[in-house]
Design a protein around this motif. Structure first.
Motif, mmCIF file in Angstrom:
data_model
loop_
_atom_site.group_PDB
_atom_site.id
_atom_site.type_symbol
_atom_site.label_atom_id
_atom_site.label_comp_id
_atom_site.label_asym_id
_atom_site.label_seq_id
_atom_site.Cartn_x
_atom_site.Cartn_y
_atom_site.Cartn_z
ATOM 1 N N SER A 63 29.787 -98.922 71.691
ATOM 2 C CA SER A 63 29.042 -98.633 70.461
ATOM 3 C C SER A 63 29.993 -98.270 69.323
ATOM 4 O O SER A 63 29.835 -98.733 68.192
ATOM 5 N N SER A 64 30.991 -97.455 69.633
ATOM 6 C CA SER A 64 32.003 -97.128 68.628
ATOM 7 C C SER A 64 32.761 -98.375 68.202
ATOM 8 O O SER A 64 33.071 -98.560 67.015
ATOM 9 N N GLY A 65 33.052 -99.241 69.191
ATOM 10 C CA GLY A 65 33.734 -100.496 68.872
ATOM 11 C C GLY A 65 32.912 -101.376 67.956
ATOM 12 O O GLY A 65 33.447 -101.997 67.023
ATOM 13 N N GLY A 66 31.592 -101.431 68.196
ATOM 14 C CA GLY A 66 30.714 -102.196 67.320
ATOM 15 C C GLY A 66 30.709 -101.644 65.901
ATOM 16 O O GLY A 66 30.679 -102.404 64.921
ATOM 17 N N SER A 67 30.748 -100.324 65.783
ATOM 18 C CA SER A 67 30.803 -99.700 64.459
ATOM 19 C C SER A 67 32.093 -100.057 63.738
ATOM 20 O O SER A 67 32.088 -100.403 62.553
ATOM 21 N N LEU A 68 33.210 -99.984 64.448
ATOM 22 C CA LEU A 68 34.502 -100.304 63.835
ATOM 23 C C LEU A 68 34.553 -101.761 63.370
ATOM 24 O O LEU A 68 35.094 -102.065 62.297
ATOM 25 N N MET A 69 33.975 -102.646 64.184
ATOM 26 C CA MET A 69 33.956 -104.066 63.797
ATOM 27 C C MET A 69 33.135 -104.266 62.525
ATOM 28 O O MET A 69 33.514 -105.025 61.633
ATOM 29 N N SER A 70 32.001 -103.582 62.449
ATOM 30 C CA SER A 70 31.153 -103.714 61.272
ATOM 31 C C SER A 70 31.834 -103.134 60.039
ATOM 32 O O SER A 70 31.759 -103.714 58.950
ATOM 33 N N ILE A 71 32.502 -102.001 60.190
ATOM 34 C CA ILE A 71 33.234 -101.368 59.072
ATOM 35 C C ILE A 71 34.317 -102.307 58.556
ATOM 36 O O ILE A 71 34.470 -102.507 57.343
ATOM 37 N N LYS A 72 35.051 -102.884 59.495
ATOM 38 C CA LYS A 72 36.142 -103.777 59.115
ATOM 39 C C LYS A 72 35.640 -105.000 58.378
ATOM 40 O O LYS A 72 36.285 -105.501 57.452
ATOM 41 N N LYS A 73 34.455 -105.470 58.763
ATOM 42 C CA LYS A 73 33.918 -106.700 58.182
ATOM 43 C C LYS A 73 33.181 -106.465 56.867
ATOM 44 O O LYS A 73 33.280 -107.264 55.925
ATOM 45 N N HIS A 74 32.434 -105.364 56.774
ATOM 46 C CA HIS A 74 31.512 -105.168 55.647
ATOM 47 C C HIS A 74 31.894 -104.040 54.710
ATOM 48 O O HIS A 74 31.270 -103.877 53.663
ATOM 49 N N LEU A 75 32.891 -103.254 55.087
ATOM 50 C CA LEU A 75 33.265 -102.115 54.242
ATOM 51 C C LEU A 75 34.736 -102.221 53.889
ATOM 52 O O LEU A 75 35.607 -102.009 54.740
ATOM 53 N N GLN A 76 35.025 -102.548 52.667
ATOM 54 C CA GLN A 76 36.413 -102.746 52.239
ATOM 55 C C GLN A 76 37.036 -101.414 51.819
ATOM 56 O O GLN A 76 37.120 -101.084 50.637
ATOM 57 N N VAL A 77 37.424 -100.615 52.816
ATOM 58 C CA VAL A 77 38.123 -99.348 52.536
ATOM 59 C C VAL A 77 39.401 -99.280 53.373
ATOM 60 O O VAL A 77 39.501 -99.919 54.377
#
Length: 305
Positions: free
Chosen positions: A291-305
């Motif tokens: 679940s944490s891995g899924g969050s990190l993947m989404s952050i990397k893809k959709h959140l440019q920070v």
């Protein structure tokens, strides 16, 4: 290049001499938790329920199959330990010498001598045969500790003198071993599928959270808030979904444990003492980590920070 490395060293040296304000760090951690639960609250209630229940169903499937595999492994080990290699001796064999040599082999649990007279008398009690000379040889029953070691034991025993022939229930051993391998393969496949589904579900959920809080995140960036402060609540949100789903999955897994316990008691086969704890720990780890891995993947893809 040298100036850059020198600046980094000076920066680290300065940081090491700055006293840490633990109260400030605790406040930051508290704010991160607040932001995490804020993200969960901002996600629609029905969506939260759907995420948790879906993950619970996925993790339940993985946990039950994993628990079944552990039980099957213990059954296979028990059957393998009860399988015996029958060693038929030559008429003038040194029985005691052969027994002592076999006992020295690794993985041999027990060697039992069955005289040809006893075998013949038992045979005649079961089947009415003419009064003829005893054609049966003296026999040794060699009990092996595991079904995997039968072939190696047979190869070692064949090299001994006074051995006429060897035999064991080869087809039964092969079928049991094949069943065990299939069970382990199915468990691995289910774990991979459960992990991929978990990552996909959390990835899509965090994407929705990012979209709903896009303006708020942009404001934090303009204010100079650090990237990890923005990312951490989103990762924790995914981990909470996974942990909650895992806790719900433990309920049906415990029910399956009760039924498997009865099966073991019926066949008088011992259960791994750590089996249930191992399954529960594995389910929680799979839920939280992926679940944490899924969050990190989404952050990397959709959140440019």
């Amino acid at each position: 290049m040298t100036n850059g490395s020198t600046r980094n060293r000076l920066k680290q040296k300065v940081k090491s001499h700055i006293p840490k304000d633990w109260l400030t760090e605790m406040r930051i951690a508290y704010r991160i938790l607040i932001e995490t639960f804020k993200g969960i609250r901002q996600t629609d209630f029905l969506i939260n329920i759907a995420i948790v229940t879906t993950m619970a169903a996925i993790l339940t499937l993985f946990g039950v199959i994993f628990r079944f595999t552990l039980s099957l492994s213990s059954i296979v080990d028990e059957i393998g330990g009860s399988l015996q290699v029958s060693v038929y001796l030559e008429p003038q064999a040194d029985i005691n010498g052969t027994i002592n040599q076999i006992k020295k082999f690794d993985h041999v649990k027990k060697v039992t001598f069955i005289s040809k007279d006893k075998s013949w008398n038992d045979f005649r009690r079961e089947i009415d045969v003419p009064d003829v000379d005893n054609p049966l040889p003296d026999t040794l029953h060699v009990q092996v500790d595991s079904i995997k070691n039968i072939d190696s034991i047979m190869a070692s025993v064949k090299k001994l003198p006074d051995i006429q022939e060897l035999g064991y229930a080869k087809e039964l051993a092969q079928k049991v071993e094949t069943l065990n391998k299939v069970s382990h393969t199915v468990t691995l496949v289910v774990m991979v599928i459960a992990s991929l589904l978990t990552i996909t579900i959390i990835n899509n959920t965090i994407q929705l959270v990012i979209q709903s809080r896009k303006d708020e995140i942009e404001i934090m960036r303009l204010m100079g808030v650090s990237n990890w402060y923005i990312k951490c609540p989103l990762v924790l949100q995914g981990a909470i979904y996974g942990f909650t789903g895992a806790l719900l999955a433990v309920i049906p897994i415990n029910l399956a444990q009760g039924y498997l316990q009865k099966v073991h008691e019926f066949f008088v086969i011992p259960v791994f003492s750590f089996a249930q704890g191992l399954v529960v720990l594995s389910v929680i780890l799979v839920g939280v980590i992926f679940s944490s891995g899924g969050s990190l993947m989404s952050i990397k893809k959709h959140l440019q920070v």
